[in-house]
Design an enzyme around this catalytic site. Structure first.
Site, PDB file in Angstrom:
ATOM      1  CG  ASP A 210      35.137 -59.979  26.608  1.00  0.00           C
ATOM      2  OD1 ASP A 210      34.213 -60.786  26.393  1.00  0.00           O
ATOM      3  OD2 ASP A 210      35.453 -59.607  27.754  1.00  0.00           O
ATOM      4  CG  ASN A 218      25.507 -56.693  33.649  1.00  0.00           C
ATOM      5  OD1 ASN A 218      24.914 -55.741  33.160  1.00  0.00           O
ATOM      6  ND2 ASN A 218      25.759 -57.808  32.975  1.00  0.00           N
ATOM      7  CG  ASP A 227      19.821 -56.038  28.765  1.00  0.00           C
ATOM      8  OD1 ASP A 227      20.787 -56.829  28.816  1.00  0.00           O
ATOM      9  OD2 ASP A 227      18.668 -56.336  29.135  1.00  0.00           O
ATOM     10  CD  GLU A 254      30.996 -60.668  29.006  1.00  0.00           C
ATOM     11  OE1 GLU A 254      31.865 -60.949  29.859  1.00  0.00           O
ATOM     12  OE2 GLU A 254      29.906 -61.271  28.931  1.00  0.00           O
TER      13      GLU A 254
END
Length: 355
Positions: A210, A218, A227, A254
């Site tokens: 993770d 983000n 991305d 993620e």
């Protein structure tokens, strides 16, 4: 396969799609199996005049087997159409077709029988063996060339369709953003490897990975940067696992996963450490991370399959998820091995047992 968008690739060399396909068919492999030298000479004349480039001639079924199997059943020679005489000394044409069609690699290869015997019983046996058509002796040029052209075209379309289906299957199994395996294929692969583990009990490890504080990333850098980060992490994971059966997959959001067949606890720990180091080496800025690093990092949960008939593959996922949770609770940017009371992401604690 020629798609509408590929027309320009043919136009620049002056070929229409139909002409390109016809010329391509003439390069396909034809095998003639007949014990008559006269028939060989006759067909050689016909095929040469029609422009067929790759035609092989053998006098018996035994020679045909050598030609297409290379004397080794594991390695099949490419053949696209077989013209087979029914009546031959030794192994008959019908028996030869049965043996060839028993091999899955030749199920889609058309076999056309050549025979002067057009009795119902003989033809029925040929069709039951796997032949798709027959040509009667004496041979007629127009009949031979029309049949050959037709069956090579069918063969060509079959190959193109299989290729298109394979490409479509790859797209179905890939994550659209990262271009590694998606969750669907992860589930299929893990189920397959678990069944293999249950049959022969080789080591099997699973890593759940993770990205640390990815929501903060983000929020700070934007979703496009997010991305790009996901794609870079996916590339790193793909590079870390190199064996054919190893699998890197995007599990969701993620979160990623690595399936490591025939990998024991020590091997899994080595891979986990390699993942941490490789992600760190990317040096992707993450100013809002509180892991102690100013760059993007990951947490890794490691689980190794045990011979517990009640656990199943879902139990392996649960164990790696729990290990991942403990890695996060311990401060992130580290790995945790399922079943360990303490794990700080430093593989030195495993050096004594792993060597």
């Amino acid at each position: 396969m020629v798609f509408a968008g590929d027309q320009g690739s043919l136009d620049h060399i002056g070929l229409s799609p139909m002409l390109w396909q016809e010329q391509n068919a003439r390069r396909m492999q034809i095998l003639v199996v007949d014990d008559s030298v006269h028939i060989h000479h006759q067909l050689r004349t016909y095929f040469s005049a029609a422009g067929y480039e790759n035609v092989s001639y053998v006098l018996s079924a035994a020679e045909a087997f050598e030609q297409i199997f290379y004397n080794d059943k594991r390695v099949a020679n490419s053949v696209d159409l077989i013209l087979m005489d029914i009546d031959m000394d030794g192994i008959s044409g019908i028996e030869a077709v049965k043996r060839i069609k028993a091999d899955p690699r030749f199920l889609d290869v058309p076999v056309v029988m050549i025979s002067a015997d057009t009795s119902t019983d003989s033809l029925q046996q040929a069709f039951d063996a796997g032949a798709v058509d027959y040509i009667t002796k004496p041979l007629r040029k127009i009949e031979i060339l029309v049949r050959v052209k037709s069956f090579l075209r069918v063969r060509q379309l079959t190959i193109e369709l299989r290729k298109a289906n394979d490409e479509l299957q790859q797209l179905v199994n890939l994550d659209g953003l990262t271009h590694i395996a998606n969750r669907r294929y992860f589930d299929i692969a893990l189920h397959r490897e678990w069944r293999h583990f249950r049959r022969s009990a080789p080591p099997l490890s699973l890593l759940m990975i993770d990205i640390d504080y990815f929501k903060r990333f983000n929020d700070r850098y934007g979703h496009l940067a997010g991305d790009r980060c996901l794609r870079k992490i996916a590339k790193v994971l793909s590079d870390v696992v190199k064996r054919p059966r190893d699998l890197a997959a995007r599990y969701g959001g993620e979160e990623f996963a690595l399936i490591l067949p025939e990998t024991d606890r020590c091997g899994a720990v080595a891979i986990a450490k390699r993942v941490l180091d490789a992600v760190s080496a990317l040096r992707i800025e993450h100013a809002t991370s509180t892991t102690g690093s100013q760059y993007v990092s990951v947490s890794v949960g490691v689980a190794v399959a045990t011979d517990d008939p009640h656990k199943g593959s879902k139990g392996l996922i649960d164990e790696s998820d729990q290990a991942l949770y403990l890695a996060k609770q311990a401060g992130r940017n580290r790995f945790w091995v399922a079943g360990d009371l303490e794990s700080n992401g430093d593989s030195s604690q495993y050096e004594e047992t792993c060597g």
